[in-house]
Write an enzyme that holds these catalytic residues in place. Structure first.
Site, mmCIF file in Angstrom:
data_model
loop_
_atom_site.group_PDB
_atom_site.id
_atom_site.type_symbol
_atom_site.label_atom_id
_atom_site.label_comp_id
_atom_site.label_asym_id
_atom_site.label_seq_id
_atom_site.Cartn_x
_atom_site.Cartn_y
_atom_site.Cartn_z
ATOM 1 N N ASP A 144 0.844 -1.195 0.000
ATOM 2 C CA ASP A 144 0.000 0.000 0.000
ATOM 3 C C ASP A 144 0.879 1.244 0.000
ATOM 4 O O ASP A 144 1.592 1.508 0.960
ATOM 5 C CB ASP A 144 -0.887 -0.001 1.250
ATOM 6 C CG ASP A 144 -1.832 1.182 1.262
ATOM 7 O OD1 ASP A 144 -2.977 1.030 0.796
ATOM 8 O OD2 ASP A 144 -1.420 2.275 1.726
ATOM 9 N N TYR B 145 3.245 9.724 -0.507
ATOM 10 C CA TYR B 145 4.324 9.138 0.299
ATOM 11 C C TYR B 145 5.689 9.356 -0.361
ATOM 12 O O TYR B 145 6.722 9.173 0.282
ATOM 13 C CB TYR B 145 4.132 7.626 0.517
ATOM 14 C CG TYR B 145 2.849 7.196 1.192
ATOM 15 C CD1 TYR B 145 2.007 8.105 1.832
ATOM 16 C CD2 TYR B 145 2.475 5.863 1.209
ATOM 17 C CE1 TYR B 145 0.822 7.691 2.441
ATOM 18 C CE2 TYR B 145 1.301 5.444 1.826
ATOM 19 C CZ TYR B 145 0.475 6.362 2.421
ATOM 20 O OH TYR B 145 -0.684 5.939 3.022
ATOM 21 N N LYS C 65 -2.686 6.059 -4.236
ATOM 22 C CA LYS C 65 -3.751 7.022 -3.901
ATOM 23 C C LYS C 65 -3.474 8.365 -4.552
ATOM 24 O O LYS C 65 -2.312 8.757 -4.737
ATOM 25 C CB LYS C 65 -3.828 7.208 -2.375
ATOM 26 C CG LYS C 65 -3.765 5.910 -1.610
ATOM 27 C CD LYS C 65 -3.975 6.071 -0.123
ATOM 28 C CE LYS C 65 -3.603 4.782 0.597
ATOM 29 N NZ LYS C 65 -2.172 4.611 0.845
ATOM 30 N N HIS D 236 -7.369 9.927 -1.731
ATOM 31 C CA HIS D 236 -6.652 9.824 -0.451
ATOM 32 C C HIS D 236 -7.424 10.481 0.711
ATOM 33 O O HIS D 236 -7.475 9.947 1.812
ATOM 34 C CB HIS D 236 -5.264 10.464 -0.606
ATOM 35 C CG HIS D 236 -4.238 9.925 0.339
ATOM 36 N ND1 HIS D 236 -2.912 9.811 0.011
ATOM 37 C CD2 HIS D 236 -4.335 9.463 1.601
ATOM 38 C CE1 HIS D 236 -2.251 9.308 1.037
ATOM 39 N NE2 HIS D 236 -3.101 9.087 2.017
#
Ligand code: A2P
Length: 279
Positions: A46, A51, A76, A109
């Site tokens: 994930d 990120y 996301k 997200h």
């Protein structure tokens, strides 16, 4: 190797109930962490555009001897890309960074109800395009509250397959989980260990001693018993392995209940109704 169960999503796709999260894993640590996870048997990763480590996730999967189809990968949409054209561009960029031609699951997200005139509906309709094109095998949302989900149900064609929300023993999320259960939306629990905060809880520690497991394994098994999808994050190979050791025992109902009663409605992350994505 322990068998990781699959959960069937409302569109018929299977998702491994357990995986590896890379939130706050630095890009320079990501290839090593994901490689360790794949080596010990994780088959679900994930990540997210925000990120900053999609590239490295793709690299670790590419370097492994696994086929693309052997690993379930989620990413996301970035908070600054909710306008449809931006979302299309961002999705292309996520695929490019990962080096894939499809994602197993792509999520909005955050709902960002205070931004974009509160319009997450046109964003969702853009994700529906990716789904129809087959470039996202499943689509879902993250951090959506029941009121946000109701709007998608009323105004859109394809229901979200998952809602990824913060869940841990101090934040059991009964209301959102109840709504999602009623509407066949699978729950994914982010930061399932409460970023480590719940591991020193005396109740968790005492159950761990009794069943001969670590506090982290007990908390992760609690999520599994509740039927949620879970993907703990760790950069430590020992803990990456430890966290997978949860499929050779079960927690009795009274232990699941005792852990659920630890709820304090205490978030470690932002409130989805207020968060504008700008931090
Ligand atoms: P580390 O990466 O050094 O292992 P969450 O998934 O709830 O966000 O929690 C992640 C945090 O929990 C990280 O700080 C991670 O540290 C720590 N962590 C992950 N697995 C374990 C474990 N088995 N025991 C203790 N801490 C853990």
């Amino acid at each position: 190797m322990t068998a990781i169960p699959d959960i069937m999503l409302s569109n018929g796709q299977n998702i491994p109930q357990f995986g590896f999260g890379v939130f706050l894993v630095k890009p320079e640590e990501t290839v090593a962490a994901v490689s360790s996870a794949l080596q010990v048997g994780y088959r679900h990763i994930d990540t997210a555009e925000m990120y900053g480590n999609e590239n490295e996730v793709g690299e670790a999967i590419g370097r492994s001897d696994l086929d693309r189809g052997d690993v379930f990968v989620t990413s996301k949409l970035a908070n600054d890309a909710h306008e449809p054209d931006d979302a299309r561009r961002a999705f292309d960029e996520s695929l490019k960074a990962l080096g894939f031609d499809y994602l197993d699951l792509f999520l909005i997200h955050w709902p960002l109800p205070t931004r974009y005139d509160g319009d997450y509906v046109s964003t969702w309709k853009t994700l529906e395009e990716f789904y129809r094109e087959g470039r996202a095998r499943s689509i879902g949302v993250s951090n959506f509250q029941p009121r946000h989900l109701r709007r998608l149900h009323a105004e859109c064609d394809i229901p979200p397959a998952v809602n990824q929300i913060e869940v841990n023993p101090y934040l059991t999320q009964d209301e959102v989980r109840g709504f999602c259960a009623e509407h066949q939306i699978a729950i994914e629990a982010w930061s399932p260990l409460g970023r480590g905060n719940v591991l020193a809880d005396p109740m968790v520690e005492s159950i761990a001693r009794r069943v001969g497991k670590t506090p982290a394994q007990v908390v992760l098994r609690w999520h599994i018993e509740r039927g949620d999808i879970v993907f703990p994050k760790s950069v430590n190979p020992e803990r990456i392995k430890e966290n997978m050791g949860i499929f050779d025992f079960e927690l009795p109902g009274e232990d699941v209940e005792a852990i659920t009663l630890l709820n304090r409605d205490e978030r470690t992350g932002p409130d989805p109704d207020k968060f504008d994505g700008r931090r």
